[in-house]
Write a protein that holds these residues in place. Structure first.
Motif, mmCIF file in Angstrom:
data_model
loop_
_atom_site.group_PDB
_atom_site.id
_atom_site.type_symbol
_atom_site.label_atom_id
_atom_site.label_comp_id
_atom_site.label_asym_id
_atom_site.label_seq_id
_atom_site.Cartn_x
_atom_site.Cartn_y
_atom_site.Cartn_z
ATOM 1 N N ALA A 25 -3.451 -5.295 -1.641
ATOM 2 C CA ALA A 25 -3.697 -6.621 -2.216
ATOM 3 C C ALA A 25 -2.665 -7.625 -1.712
ATOM 4 C CB ALA A 25 -3.665 -6.547 -3.737
ATOM 5 N N ILE A 26 -1.412 -7.185 -1.597
ATOM 6 C CA ILE A 26 -0.364 -8.061 -1.069
ATOM 7 C C ILE A 26 -0.623 -8.391 0.398
ATOM 8 C CG2 ILE A 26 2.087 -8.163 -0.448
ATOM 9 C CD1 ILE A 26 2.617 -6.478 -2.995
ATOM 10 N N LEU A 27 -0.986 -7.369 1.184
ATOM 11 C CA LEU A 27 -1.205 -7.585 2.611
ATOM 12 C C LEU A 27 -2.407 -8.481 2.881
ATOM 13 C CD1 LEU A 27 -0.465 -4.058 4.130
ATOM 14 C CD2 LEU A 27 1.040 -6.033 3.928
ATOM 15 N N ARG A 34 7.922 -13.807 -0.008
ATOM 16 C CA ARG A 34 7.898 -13.602 -1.454
ATOM 17 C C ARG A 34 7.706 -12.133 -1.841
ATOM 18 N NH1 ARG A 34 10.054 -17.967 -4.082
ATOM 19 N NH2 ARG A 34 9.284 -19.902 -3.158
ATOM 20 N N ASN A 35 7.149 -11.351 -0.966
ATOM 21 C CA ASN A 35 6.911 -9.934 -1.210
ATOM 22 C C ASN A 35 7.735 -9.101 -0.236
ATOM 23 O OD1 ASN A 35 4.587 -10.076 -3.228
ATOM 24 N ND2 ASN A 35 3.781 -11.331 -1.559
ATOM 25 N N PHE A 36 8.200 -7.937 -0.709
ATOM 26 C CA PHE A 36 9.087 -7.123 0.112
ATOM 27 C C PHE A 36 8.643 -5.670 0.117
ATOM 28 C CE2 PHE A 36 11.402 -10.876 -1.092
ATOM 29 C CZ PHE A 36 12.063 -11.228 0.085
ATOM 30 N N THR A 37 9.051 -4.963 1.160
ATOM 31 C CA THR A 37 8.666 -3.565 1.319
ATOM 32 C C THR A 37 9.498 -2.679 0.388
ATOM 33 O OG1 THR A 37 10.255 -3.129 3.097
ATOM 34 C CG2 THR A 37 8.109 -4.054 3.729
ATOM 35 N N ASP A 133 3.471 1.196 6.770
ATOM 36 C CA ASP A 133 2.230 0.828 6.079
ATOM 37 C C ASP A 133 2.242 -0.626 5.615
ATOM 38 O OD1 ASP A 133 1.231 3.384 6.440
ATOM 39 O OD2 ASP A 133 1.864 4.086 4.461
ATOM 40 N N TRP A 134 3.394 -1.258 5.670
ATOM 41 C CA TRP A 134 3.518 -2.655 5.261
ATOM 42 C C TRP A 134 3.265 -3.633 6.415
ATOM 43 C CZ3 TRP A 134 4.214 -4.690 0.441
ATOM 44 C CH2 TRP A 134 4.560 -3.804 -0.589
#
Length: 365
Positions: A25-27, A34-37, A133-134
Motif C-alpha cells: 500500500a505504501i509503495l 515520509r515512509n521508511f524501510t 522488497d521496498w
C-alpha cells in the motif's frame, strides 16, 4: 576497518517488519520522504578505534545527550542516492562511488573523520539488499537512500568532535513532481546568498540547506516554486537553486552550466548530464552566466530552455524567472525538448531500460 577493506556488518533483522500488505500500500503511493524501510545502518568512529561497530539493524530512534556537539556546532553531512528496480526484477544503484567521494570531501571540509569510500558504498549496497522488497516498481518511483554523519562527542567547546556516528536510512519515493513535464518558476534572491568563496558551498551539509530556507520561504511568498541564488561577491553570477544545479540551452543547441569553483555542489546528476549531452553531440560549456544576461537572452530568443537537476527530481524544466528586477519566460513556458530528451536518457540508464556503456549502474541483485 579504516583500511578500506571488506567490512562485515553485524545484521539483526527486525522482529516487527511492516507487513507485505501494508508495504505494498505504501509503495503504491509512497509520497516523498515520509515512509521508511524496516532497517538502518550505523557505524561508530572514535579516535582510539577508528571506524568500528558496523551494524544493520531495525530502524529505530537514536538517543543523544543534550550536550552532544552536533546540536551546538553543526558538524553534520549527508548524501542522497537511489536504488532503482530493473526490468528483470533486480535492483541497482546509480554511481554510488561518486556519492562516496563527495561524502568524503564533505567530511574533510567540516573537519570530520572521513569515511572510507569503499565502506560508504558497501553500506548502501547492503541496506538496499536487505530491504530489497521496498524498491518500488512503479514508473518514476525508487528507493531513496540517505547516508549521514554527525559529531557525537558530549562536550561544549568549538573544536572537531572526537567521535562520530555514520548511518543510512532508506525511503521509498515517488517522482518529486507529479507530472514528468512539470515546470517551475524561480525567484531571484537578492536578500540572501547560498555560499561564499572559502565556505561550505561544495559540501553537502545541513547548514547549507538551513541557510537556504529563508530564501525559499521568500520565493513561496512571491508565488514561485524555487529560489535561484547569485554569487556572494558581485551578486550577478548564477550559482544554483536551493538544492539543484542549473543548465541553460541556447538556440544553437549548446548547453551551459555554472563552473564548480567551490561555491556550488558538484552534483552527480549534473556530472552525468554533461557526459550524456556531449555523447549526443551537444557542446557543453562550464562557464559563468550572469542573471541580467539570462534575462536578455531569454527575451531575445537566444536561450531556448533552462532546467534544474538533482537526484531527487532528476530534471526539472524552468518556465519562468521572477525577482525585484527580473521577469521573463523561457521559450513558450513549457518543458523543452532538450530537457525531456536528457531526462529520458538518464532515467532509461538508471532503470535498466538502456544499455549502460559507462559503468554507472551498480547491480545489487
Amino acid at each position: 576497518m579504516d583500511s578500506g577493506g571488506s567490512t562485515t556488518f553485524a545484521v539483526e533483522k527486525t522482529s516487527h517488519p511492516v507487513s507485505a500488505k501494508d508495504r505494498e500500500a505504501i509503495l503504491a503511493n509512497p509520497g516523498w520522504g515520509r515512509n521508511f524501510t524496516d532497517h538502518m545502518v550505523t557505524i561508530r568512529h572514535s579516535e582510539e578505534r577508528g571506524w568500528h561497530d558496523a551494524k544493520i539493524g531495525p530502524r529505530g530512534d537514536l538517543q543523544f545527550d543534550p550536550a552532544t556537539m552536533v546540536f551546538h556546532y553543526a558538524q553534520e553531512i549527508f548524501e542522497g542516492l537511489k536504488a532503482y528496480r530493473q526490468p528483470d526484477g533486480g535492483g541497482a544503484l546509480f554511481r554510488p562511488q561518486m556519492n562516496a567521494r563527495r561524502f568524503h570531501n564533505s567530511a574533510v571540509r567540516l573537519a570530520m573523520a572521513p569515511l572510507p569510500e569503499e565502506l560508504f558504498v558497501e553500506s548502501v549496497r547492503e541496506l538496499a539488499r536487505i530491504d530489497r522488497d521496498w524498491i518500488p516498481s512503479a514508473e518514476g518511483a525508487s528507493l531513496y537512500l540517505r547516508p549521514y554523519m554527525l559529531g557525537t562527542e558530549i562536550a561544549l567547546g568549538t573544536k572537531p568532535s572526537a567521535g562520530y556516528l555514520y548511518g543510512v536510512v532508506a525511503s521509498p519515493v515517488a517522482g518529486y513532481f507529479k507530472s514528468p513535464t512539470a515546470t517551475v518558476t524561480l525567484w531571484v534572491s537578492e536578500n540572501y546568498t547560498r555560499a561564499a568563496p572559502g565556505g561550505t558551498g561544495a559540501a553537502k551539509c545541513g547548514g547549507n540547506y538551513a541557510a537556504s530556507l529563508a530564501a525559499q520561504a521568500e520565493s513561496l511568498r512571491e508565488g514561485c516554486d524555487q529560489v535561484v541564488f547569485l554569487d556572494a561577491v558581485e551578486r550577478k553570477w548564477i550559482e544554483e537553486l536551493g538544492g539543484m544545479n542549473i543548465f541553460f540551452v541556447f538556440e544553437d543547441g549548446s548547453l551551459q552550466t555554472p563552473p564548480l569553483t567551490g561555491t556550488i555542489l558538484p552534483g552527480v546528476t549534473r556530472d552525468s548530464l554533461i557526459t550524456l549531452a556531449r555523447d549526443q553531440g551537444m557542446t557543453v560549456r562550464e562557464e559563468p552566466y550572469a542573471i541580467d544576461q539570462w534575462q536578455a537572452d531569454a527575451k531575445s530568443g537566444k536561450i531556448r530552455e533552462a532546467f534544474a537537476c538533482g537526484t531527487a527530481a532528476v530534471i526539472t524544466p524552468i518556465a519562468k524567472v521572477r525577482g525585484r528586477r527580473h521577469d521573463f519566460t523561457m521559450g513558450n513556458g513549457k518543458a523543452g525538448p532538450v530537457a525531456l530528451k536528457l531526462k529520458k536518457t538518464l532515467l532509461d540508464l538508471q532503470t535498466g531500460r538502456s544499455n549502460d556503456t559507462y559503468g554507472w549502474v551498480d547491480k545489487l541483485f
